[in-house]
Scaffold this active site. Structure first.
Site, PDB file in Angstrom:
ATOM      1  N   ASN A  12       0.872  -1.180   0.000  1.00  9.35           N
ATOM      2  CA  ASN A  12       0.000   0.000   0.000  1.00  9.35           C
ATOM      3  C   ASN A  12       0.910   1.232   0.000  1.00  9.35           C
ATOM      4  OD1 ASN A  12      -1.880   1.963   0.430  1.00  9.35           O
ATOM      5  ND2 ASN A  12      -2.665   1.127   2.363  1.00  9.35           N
ATOM      6  N   ARG A  91      -2.624  -2.152  -3.377  1.00  5.96           N
ATOM      7  CA  ARG A  91      -3.827  -1.363  -3.152  1.00  5.96           C
ATOM      8  C   ARG A  91      -3.787  -0.138  -4.069  1.00  5.96           C
ATOM      9  NH1 ARG A  91      -5.998   1.244   2.486  1.00  5.96           N
ATOM     10  NH2 ARG A  91      -7.934   1.974   1.592  1.00  5.96           N
ATOM     11  N   HIS A 180     -13.256   2.688   0.196  1.00  6.95           N
ATOM     12  CA  HIS A 180     -13.312   1.616   1.200  1.00  6.95           C
ATOM     13  C   HIS A 180     -13.943   0.348   0.626  1.00  6.95           C
ATOM     14  CE1 HIS A 180     -13.438   4.773   4.661  1.00  6.95           C
ATOM     15  NE2 HIS A 180     -12.197   4.342   4.478  1.00  6.95           N
ATOM     16  N   ARG A 241     -11.799  15.171   7.931  1.00  7.20           N
ATOM     17  CA  ARG A 241     -12.605  15.581   6.763  1.00  7.20           C
ATOM     18  C   ARG A 241     -14.013  15.952   7.206  1.00  7.20           C
ATOM     19  NH1 ARG A 241     -11.439  10.166   3.716  1.00  7.20           N
ATOM     20  NH2 ARG A 241      -9.178  10.229   3.841  1.00  7.20           N
ATOM     21  N   GLU A 385      -8.561  -5.527   5.252  1.00  5.82           N
ATOM     22  CA  GLU A 385      -8.395  -5.212   3.828  1.00  5.82           C
ATOM     23  C   GLU A 385      -7.221  -5.975   3.217  1.00  5.82           C
ATOM     24  OE1 GLU A 385      -8.761  -1.103   5.210  1.00  5.82           O
ATOM     25  OE2 GLU A 385      -9.609  -0.655   3.240  1.00  5.82           O
TER      26      GLU A 385
END
Ligand code: ADP
Length: 410
Positions: A12, A91, A180, A241, A385
């Site tokens: 990743n 990823r 996601h 955010r 994940e």
């Protein structure tokens, strides 16, 4: 592929970091993992964690992704692990409308990823650096891209279309993509297996709550709506955010503060959410502790987050024709008894009710049902994940198509 090759290296790449883990197939925990940080800066270093938890930190000769990957591959050689790899799974943040599932990396697929990269200028270029470096260093090993957006490509047009002149969608690919997806896909499959739902007929709401958060409605294994949009900024209140924000308010804020759109966007991604509301921290744990001490802004931050979450969960219900389960996951979803309690309390109108004792008992990476009798099932399922990426990479490297739900879950 050698028959002894039974592990997948999951990579990743961020703009200044590179996370990796080596996962044996059919297992949940890595045998080797680590993180390179501050890439691009003089003090770049890389930390390796072995299966027994032994940690080593090494300074990188050159602060580049390629150097971090070379060091990783020399560590894998030292540990005799390189030969045990059957694939590498990368990823990738954004697959645009181009990628509906994970793909083998070839010059053509790399080129397609490059073409959709303007949609995620902060993430995809970094992902591509990792991909290109890994392909150059280990060209003979199958490498696979797993996209955060792919699972949501099953959303119908009414869910992914913004109500702006339609030409903009066609001309500039402005539409909702969702993120996601790897986590939501993993949780959907786990929920079907764990709660013994009918794989062909089910409705699941997933609340993935971490530093970034999103809700997903899953109908019969497919994403039919999600709260993030063209970028991961839309939807829930997150660590830093703001989530949904009236464009009119944003325009007024830009005018009042004299900011450009770019700097406003940066503010909306990095200074808002729990951090901006509390003025204290983006971290839910810190805010819960402050709440207990009676800090009003910490309490407000959590209440705004929970209000928005409940509102999205209620809204996403409209995309389903039945509700078999509400699943909490991610660092907050898996651990915060308070957030789960406050959220479900706001969903009583849908018959959702928690069992207080069960809610209190489930945290720290456990799975469990936390609903009261008579309520639709509410459960906590830890996400993984890396495992989903590893399963896709192994399937595609082995010549199989990655399925929407991993076959071994049924
Ligand atoms: P990321 O999105 O970066 O993967 P995580 O899924 O690890 O993030 O989630 C991080 C969030 O989970 C942080 O806000 C952290 O405070 C929160 N969290 C972790 N443990 C707890 C806990 N015991 N109680 C409340 N929040 C927690």
């Amino acid at each position: 592929m050698a028959s002894s090759a039974t592990r997948v290296l999951v990579i990743n790449c961020g703009s200044s970091s590179l996370k990796f883990s080596v996962l044996p197939l059919q297992e949940n925990t890595p045998v080797f993992s680590g993180l390179a940080e501050r890439l691009g800066q003089p003090e770049a270093s890389m930390t390796f964690v072995e299966a027994q938890g032994e940690k080593t930190t090494l300074v990188l000769d050159e602060p580049s992704h390629r150097c971090a990957l070379s060091l990783l591959f020399s560590q894998l050689t030292r540990l005799n692990m390189l030969g045990s790899l059957c694939a590498i799974g990368h990823r990738v943040a954004h697959g645009g409308s181009e990628f509906t599932h994970s793909v083998l990396l070839t010059p053509e697929t790399v080129d397609k990823i490059r073409r959709v990269s303007p949609l995620a200028p902060l993430h995809n270029p970094a992902n591509l650096i990792g991909i290109e470096a890994a392909l150059a260093l280990l060209p003979e090993l199958p490498q696979v891209a797993v996209f955060d957006t792919a699972f949501h490509q099953t959303m119908p047009p009414e869910a992914y279309t913004y109500a702006i002149p339609l030409e903009f969608q066609q001309r500039y690919q402005i539409r909702r993509y969702g993120f996601h997806g790897t986590s939501h896909r993993y949780i959907a499959a786990e929920a079907v297996a764990y709660l013994q739902l009918d794989p062909a007929h089910h409705g699941i709401l997933i609340a993935h709550l971490g530093n970034g958060s999103s809700v997903c409605a899953v109908k019969n294994g497919r994403s039919v709506d999600t709260s993030m949009g063209m970028t991961p900024l839309e939807g829930l209140v997150m660590g830093t955010r703001c989530g949904d924000l009236d464009l009119g308010a944003a325009a007024w804020l830009a005018k009042c503060t004299g900011q450009s759109i770019e700097s406003l966007c940066h503010l909306a991604n990095t200074q808002c959410g729990l951090l901006g509301l509390s003025g204290l921290s983006s971290d839910c744990r810190t805010l819960q502790a402050a709440c207990e001490k009676g800090v009003p802004r910490a309490r407000l931050a959590i209440e705004v987050m929970v209000h928005r979450l409940a509102r999205h969960l209620g809204g996403h219900l409209a995309a389903l024709d039945r509700l078999d389960a509400l699943i909490f996951t991610g660092g907050i979803g898996e651990n915060s008894v308070l957030v789960r309690e406050l959220t479900v309390r706001r969903l009583a109108v849908f018959g959702l009710r928690l069992d207080e004792q069960k809610n209190l008992a489930i945290r720290g990476g456990q799975s469990g049902v936390i609903s009261a009798p008579g309520s639709p099932v509410i459960a906590v399922i830890p996400t993984n994940e890396e495992k989903m990426i590893a399963e896709d990479a192994a399937a595609i490297a082995g010549g199989r198509q990655a399925t929407l739900l991993p076959a071994n879950h049924f």
